[in-house]
Design a protein around this motif. Structure first.
Motif, mmCIF file in Angstrom:
data_model
loop_
_atom_site.group_PDB
_atom_site.id
_atom_site.type_symbol
_atom_site.label_atom_id
_atom_site.label_comp_id
_atom_site.label_asym_id
_atom_site.label_seq_id
_atom_site.Cartn_x
_atom_site.Cartn_y
_atom_site.Cartn_z
ATOM 1 N N ALA A 107 0.837 -1.211 0.000
ATOM 2 C CA ALA A 107 0.000 0.000 0.000
ATOM 3 C C ALA A 107 0.865 1.251 0.000
ATOM 4 N N GLY A 108 1.932 1.243 0.821
ATOM 5 C CA GLY A 108 2.820 2.402 0.885
ATOM 6 C C GLY A 108 3.533 2.657 -0.422
ATOM 7 N N ILE A 109 3.986 1.594 -1.091
ATOM 8 C CA ILE A 109 4.693 1.750 -2.367
ATOM 9 C C ILE A 109 3.744 2.255 -3.452
ATOM 10 N N ILE A 110 2.506 1.754 -3.451
ATOM 11 C CA ILE A 110 1.512 2.248 -4.421
ATOM 12 C C ILE A 110 1.283 3.742 -4.222
ATOM 13 N N MET A 111 1.126 4.147 -2.957
ATOM 14 C CA MET A 111 0.912 5.572 -2.667
ATOM 15 C C MET A 111 2.154 6.386 -3.022
ATOM 16 N N ASN A 112 3.321 5.816 -2.756
ATOM 17 C CA ASN A 112 4.578 6.509 -3.034
ATOM 18 C C ASN A 112 4.752 6.766 -4.521
ATOM 19 N N ASN A 113 4.244 5.838 -5.350
ATOM 20 C CA ASN A 113 4.352 5.984 -6.803
ATOM 21 C C ASN A 113 3.133 6.676 -7.405
ATOM 22 N N GLY A 114 2.235 7.116 -6.552
ATOM 23 C CA GLY A 114 0.975 7.651 -7.060
ATOM 24 C C GLY A 114 0.806 9.147 -6.964
ATOM 25 N N GLY A 115 1.909 9.878 -6.830
ATOM 26 C CA GLY A 115 1.814 11.334 -6.788
ATOM 27 C C GLY A 115 1.207 11.882 -5.507
ATOM 28 N N ILE A 116 1.205 11.069 -4.445
ATOM 29 C CA ILE A 116 0.588 11.493 -3.191
ATOM 30 C C ILE A 116 1.431 12.556 -2.489
ATOM 31 N N ALA A 117 2.762 12.468 -2.613
ATOM 32 C CA ALA A 117 3.663 13.362 -1.885
ATOM 33 C C ALA A 117 3.353 14.833 -2.175
ATOM 34 N N PHE A 118 3.113 15.191 -3.440
ATOM 35 C CA PHE A 118 2.874 16.591 -3.799
ATOM 36 C C PHE A 118 1.583 17.111 -3.162
ATOM 37 N N ARG A 119 0.560 16.289 -3.128
ATOM 38 C CA ARG A 119 -0.704 16.704 -2.511
ATOM 39 C C ARG A 119 -0.541 16.918 -1.012
ATOM 40 N N LEU A 120 0.231 16.053 -0.370
ATOM 41 C CA LEU A 120 0.442 16.185 1.070
ATOM 42 C C LEU A 120 1.331 17.381 1.391
ATOM 43 N N ILE A 121 2.301 17.670 0.541
ATOM 44 C CA ILE A 121 3.149 18.851 0.745
ATOM 45 C C ILE A 121 2.318 20.124 0.647
ATOM 46 N N ASN A 122 1.444 20.206 -0.344
ATOM 47 C CA ASN A 122 0.573 21.376 -0.475
ATOM 48 C C ASN A 122 -0.355 21.520 0.723
ATOM 49 N N PHE A 123 -0.850 20.381 1.218
ATOM 50 C CA PHE A 123 -1.707 20.408 2.407
ATOM 51 C C PHE A 123 -0.917 20.903 3.610
ATOM 52 N N ALA A 124 0.338 20.468 3.737
ATOM 53 C CA ALA A 124 1.189 20.906 4.848
ATOM 54 C C ALA A 124 1.436 22.415 4.781
ATOM 55 N N LYS A 125 1.559 22.954 3.562
ATOM 56 C CA LYS A 125 1.744 24.402 3.405
ATOM 57 C C LYS A 125 0.559 25.172 3.976
ATOM 58 N N VAL A 126 -0.642 24.636 3.780
ATOM 59 C CA VAL A 126 -1.840 25.282 4.324
ATOM 60 C C VAL A 126 -1.767 25.344 5.842
ATOM 61 N N LEU A 127 -1.214 24.302 6.466
ATOM 62 C CA LEU A 127 -1.172 24.226 7.927
ATOM 63 C C LEU A 127 -0.105 25.125 8.545
#
Length: 431
Positions: free
Chosen positions: A70-90
């Protein structure tokens, strides 16, 4: 016999590791050599085969490869950029905001991927060039990324806590998962606080203002990824499924999500499965080898001997806990996290039980210590990956990490001597 067996076991293990033998093989060979000094050859071989089979004959172990997948699928699925943008909001409007975004990004991505190395690489690769462009020190950016990368191993779902559950005799995985929240958040906050004071002193800039419209879009974009944690933990706490079943749900959800994001194609699947098999094979071999290693220690009475020796020095719980922490911190600097948990939990666990420490609390202590070791020279995996990703000099990064080490050790001592920080949530949910 206990002293002699212990010397042979650990000296053989140490020598094999010094000569560069892979950890799993070194663990297995040292256990076999020790057993050959006690039992005949045929009995040793029979016992070894039996323990290797028993080591992985556990339904719970299936959760490990599934969470890794599951982690590798998420890692290869462009999730990091979405989470970084979310972190910027916080944290985007705090001095040193890009560094804080890095920390929060590691917390979120690490809890989803279950890998400190993946966090340091995926988040650091994006955030550190951005920090350098904003005139942040490269060493500061690398140190902040490295210091915060292991926090995902405390935040659920963590494969490392599953490994601890196995070798500690079946400590509740659900309780361990939820117990990691407060210590994990304290780790992240500690790094943010230290990064803030350094950024304030150096007058690092804040990120640009994000409009409310863009904030709404960013949150909605990241929400499906964050829901994975809610689904997995909510299902386990509510009793809808076990940790292993939760891992299967995580794989299904991650696959559907990345397909919807159009970031996963059929040609990506073989590489994802290859990486999963490679990591899983390594971990399962470590588990089987450690099962034999633990059997040898139990057969020769090594844990009881070590426990008696420590308890004969003092019966003061504070001193003994400090000794355990010191031992784990030193071990963590020389050994990777998973083999360290597999080898040393069976040794230290009986001591913790004699002291009346809750198994869940002790699991968090072990994990927190070894996570610090993961960023500490000379062997710290995340330290080397984070330094390479940042394209920084090793000496400069070590110097920049010193304030974070101090902060993390202080938090470790607080968690050690305030058990409710680990036990409050499990007790609240009656786990």
């Amino acid at each position: 016999m206990t002293i002699f067996a212990g010397l042979v076991l650990f000296l053989t293990l140490g020598l094999l590791l010094v000569f560069g033998v892979p950890v799993g093989l070194a663990v297995l060979v040292s256990a076999i050599i020790t057993m050959l000094l006690i039992l005949p050859f045929d009995m040793t071989m029979f016992t070894t085969a039996q323990q290797l089979a028993v080591g992985v004959d556990n339904f719970t172990i299936l959760a490990i490869p599934l969470f890794i997948l599951a982690g590798i699928i998420m890692n290869n699925g462009g999730i990091a950029f979405r989470l970084i943008n979310f972190a910027k909001v916080l944290v985007g409007r705090i001095p040193g905001s890009l560094a804080h975004t890095n920390v929060v990004g590691n917390m979120l991505f690490g809890s989803i991927s279950g890998s400190s190395v993946a966090s340091a690489a995926a988040i650091g690769r994006v955030m550190i060039p951005m920090q350098v462009n904003q005139k942040y020190s490269r060493n500061y950016g690398a140190a902040t990324n490295i210091a915060s990368a292991p926090v995902g191993l405390l935040l659920p779902p963590s494969p490392l806590l599953i490994v601890y559950s196995l070798v500690s005799g079946g400590t509740s995985i659900a309780a361990l998962f939820i117990a990691g929240y407060i210590p994990g958040i304290l780790w992240g906050l500690g790094v943010i606080i230290m990064a803030y004071f350094i950024a304030k002193r150096r007058q690092y800039p804040v990120s640009e203002t994000i409009s409310w419209k863009d904030k709404g879009y960013i949150i909605l974009s990241a929400l499906p990824s964050l829901l994975l944690i809610v689904i997995v933990m909510g299902g386990i706490i509510a009793g809808f499924f076990t940790a292993t079943e939760a891992a299967a749900v995580a794989v299904l959800y991650a696959t559907i999500l990345t397909v919807l994001y159009k970031s996963l194609t059929l040609k990506d699947i073989p590489e994802i499965l290859r990486e999963t098999i490679s990591i899983t094979g390594m971990i399962l071999f470590l588990i089987t080898a450690s099962a034999m290693f633990s059997f040898v220690m139990s057969y020769t009475g090594i844990p009881e001997g070590i426990s008696s020796s420590l308890l004969s020095i003092t019966d003061n719980m504070i001193i003994l806990l400090l000794l355990i922490n010191l031992i784990l911190l030193v071990i963590g600097t020389f050994m990777d996290i998973t083999p360290a948990v597999l080898i040393f939990t069976p040794i230290l666990f009986p001591i913790a039980m004699d002291l009346g420490i809750d198994p869940v609390h002790f699991g968090i202590i072990v994990t927190f210590n070894l996570c610090i070791g993961n960023i500490t020279p000379p062997i710290g995996t995340v330290l080397f990956v984070g330094t390479r990703v940042a394209n920084a000099r090793f000496e400069g990064v070590i110097k920049a990490l010193v304030p974070y080490f101090i902060m993390l050790v202080v938090i470790l001592l607080v968690i050690t001597f305030v058990p409710q920080l680990s036990l409050y949530l499990p007790e609240l949910f009656d786990l």
